[in-house]
Each structure stands twice: as structure tokens, then as C-alpha cells.
Design a protein around this motif. Structure first.
Motif, PDB file in Angstrom:
ATOM      1  N   ARG A  55       0.797  -1.240   0.000  1.00  0.00           N
ATOM      2  CA  ARG A  55       0.000   0.000   0.000  1.00  0.00           C
ATOM      3  C   ARG A  55       0.823   1.280   0.000  1.00  0.00           C
ATOM      4  O   ARG A  55       0.296   2.339  -0.314  1.00  0.00           O
ATOM      5  CB  ARG A  55      -0.944   0.011   1.200  1.00  0.00           C
ATOM      6  N   HIS A  56       2.080   1.205   0.383  1.00  0.00           N
ATOM      7  CA  HIS A  56       2.906   2.408   0.478  1.00  0.00           C
ATOM      8  C   HIS A  56       4.324   2.141  -0.014  1.00  0.00           C
ATOM      9  O   HIS A  56       4.843   1.039   0.153  1.00  0.00           O
ATOM     10  CB  HIS A  56       3.004   2.893   1.938  1.00  0.00           C
ATOM     11  N   THR A  57       4.915   3.173  -0.582  1.00  0.00           N
ATOM     12  CA  THR A  57       6.318   3.118  -0.992  1.00  0.00           C
ATOM     13  C   THR A  57       6.978   4.422  -0.571  1.00  0.00           C
ATOM     14  O   THR A  57       6.396   5.495  -0.733  1.00  0.00           O
ATOM     15  CB  THR A  57       6.455   2.950  -2.521  1.00  0.00           C
ATOM     16  N   TYR A  80       4.607   7.464  -1.449  1.00  0.00           N
ATOM     17  CA  TYR A  80       3.575   7.111  -2.412  1.00  0.00           C
ATOM     18  C   TYR A  80       2.531   6.208  -1.775  1.00  0.00           C
ATOM     19  O   TYR A  80       2.881   5.271  -1.066  1.00  0.00           O
ATOM     20  CB  TYR A  80       4.179   6.352  -3.600  1.00  0.00           C
ATOM     21  N   HIS A  81       1.262   6.486  -2.043  1.00  0.00           N
ATOM     22  CA  HIS A  81       0.185   5.544  -1.737  1.00  0.00           C
ATOM     23  C   HIS A  81      -0.044   4.754  -3.010  1.00  0.00           C
ATOM     24  O   HIS A  81      -0.091   5.330  -4.107  1.00  0.00           O
ATOM     25  CB  HIS A  81      -1.097   6.273  -1.344  1.00  0.00           C
ATOM     26  N   ARG A  83      -2.331   1.689  -5.073  1.00  0.00           N
ATOM     27  CA  ARG A  83      -3.544   0.876  -5.178  1.00  0.00           C
ATOM     28  C   ARG A  83      -3.467   0.110  -6.499  1.00  0.00           C
ATOM     29  O   ARG A  83      -3.200   0.704  -7.541  1.00  0.00           O
ATOM     30  CB  ARG A  83      -4.781   1.772  -5.152  1.00  0.00           C
ATOM     31  N   ILE A  87       0.514   4.208  -8.418  1.00  0.00           N
ATOM     32  CA  ILE A  87       0.579   5.305  -7.448  1.00  0.00           C
ATOM     33  C   ILE A  87      -0.705   6.117  -7.552  1.00  0.00           C
ATOM     34  O   ILE A  87      -1.087   6.558  -8.633  1.00  0.00           O
ATOM     35  CB  ILE A  87       1.794   6.208  -7.719  1.00  0.00           C
ATOM     36  N   THR A  88      -1.370   6.326  -6.393  1.00  0.00           N
ATOM     37  CA  THR A  88      -2.586   7.137  -6.358  1.00  0.00           C
ATOM     38  C   THR A  88      -2.333   8.519  -5.759  1.00  0.00           C
ATOM     39  O   THR A  88      -3.019   9.465  -6.096  1.00  0.00           O
ATOM     40  CB  THR A  88      -3.694   6.442  -5.561  1.00  0.00           C
ATOM     41  N   ASP A  89      -1.384   8.610  -4.852  1.00  0.00           N
ATOM     42  CA  ASP A  89      -0.984   9.877  -4.244  1.00  0.00           C
ATOM     43  C   ASP A  89       0.521   9.869  -4.061  1.00  0.00           C
ATOM     44  O   ASP A  89       1.097   8.842  -3.704  1.00  0.00           O
ATOM     45  CB  ASP A  89      -1.630  10.067  -2.863  1.00  0.00           C
TER      46      ASP A  89
END
Length: 105
Positions: A55-57, A80-81, A83, A87-89
């Protein structure tokens, strides 16, 4: 670099960064293209390390560029978020003083 970057972002991704908040993959790619152009093609990202799960990087990097006879070197943390593998955010956290000084002149 640009096509690889584009493939990493979801179509509705949001970039939160030093002086820039853009929404949508196309807008993020356009921002990076603008930075590459403003640096005369010298923009360089040296990846130092990556910490990640599903879920995260978190990417630790050094950003370098040259512009108007000046040189940028900034240690940066990107969060980074993620999904469905995209990357979504993205949150950019370089030194705003260094970045603003370099890109604004």
C-alpha cells in the motif's frame, strides 16, 4: 524516463509537492516534462533506497539538475500511496528553500 514514470501513476493520481499540487496522471507527467525542459534536460534522479509494502512506498533519492549556470542537489523523500500496483498519491518532500531558489530563477 517519462514513459516509465507515466506507467507508474493511476489515471486519477495526485501529486503534492514543493510549490506544485497537480491532479491526474497527464498533469503529473506534464509537470515532470516542464522540469526536464526547464533544466535543459539535465534533471536527474538518483535513487538511494526504497521501502515498500503493498500500500505504500517510500523512495529516498537525490535530485540533481543544472539551470542558468547553477546546480541543484537536493536530498528528497517521496512517499507514495499505491492501489492495484499504481501510485494514487505522491508526496514530495525536498528542501523547499533549495527547490524554490533553483526553479524560480
Amino acid at each position: 524516463m517519462i514513459s516509465t514514470l507515466e506507467d507508474q501513476f493511476a489515471p486519477d493520481a495526485v501529486w503534492h509537492g514543493a510549490g506544485a499540487h497537480v491532479a491526474g496522471r497527464e498533469a503529473i507527467v506534464a509537470l515532470v516534462r516542464q522540469l526536464v525542459h526547464a533544466s535543459g534536460g539535465t534533471l536527474e534522479i538518483e535513487l538511494h533506497d526504497v521501502l515498500a509494502n503493498d500500500r505504500h512506498t517510500v523512495a529516498l533519492q537525490v535530485t540533481r539538475a543544472e539551470r542558468h549556470g547553477r546546480r541543484l542537489e537536493d536530498r528528497v523523500v517521496d512517499v507514495y500511496h499505491v492501489r492495484d500496483g499504481k501510485i494514487t498519491d505522491a508526496w514530495f518532500s525536498g528542501d523547499p528553500r533549495i527547490q524554490d531558489d533553483f526553479w524560480s530563477s
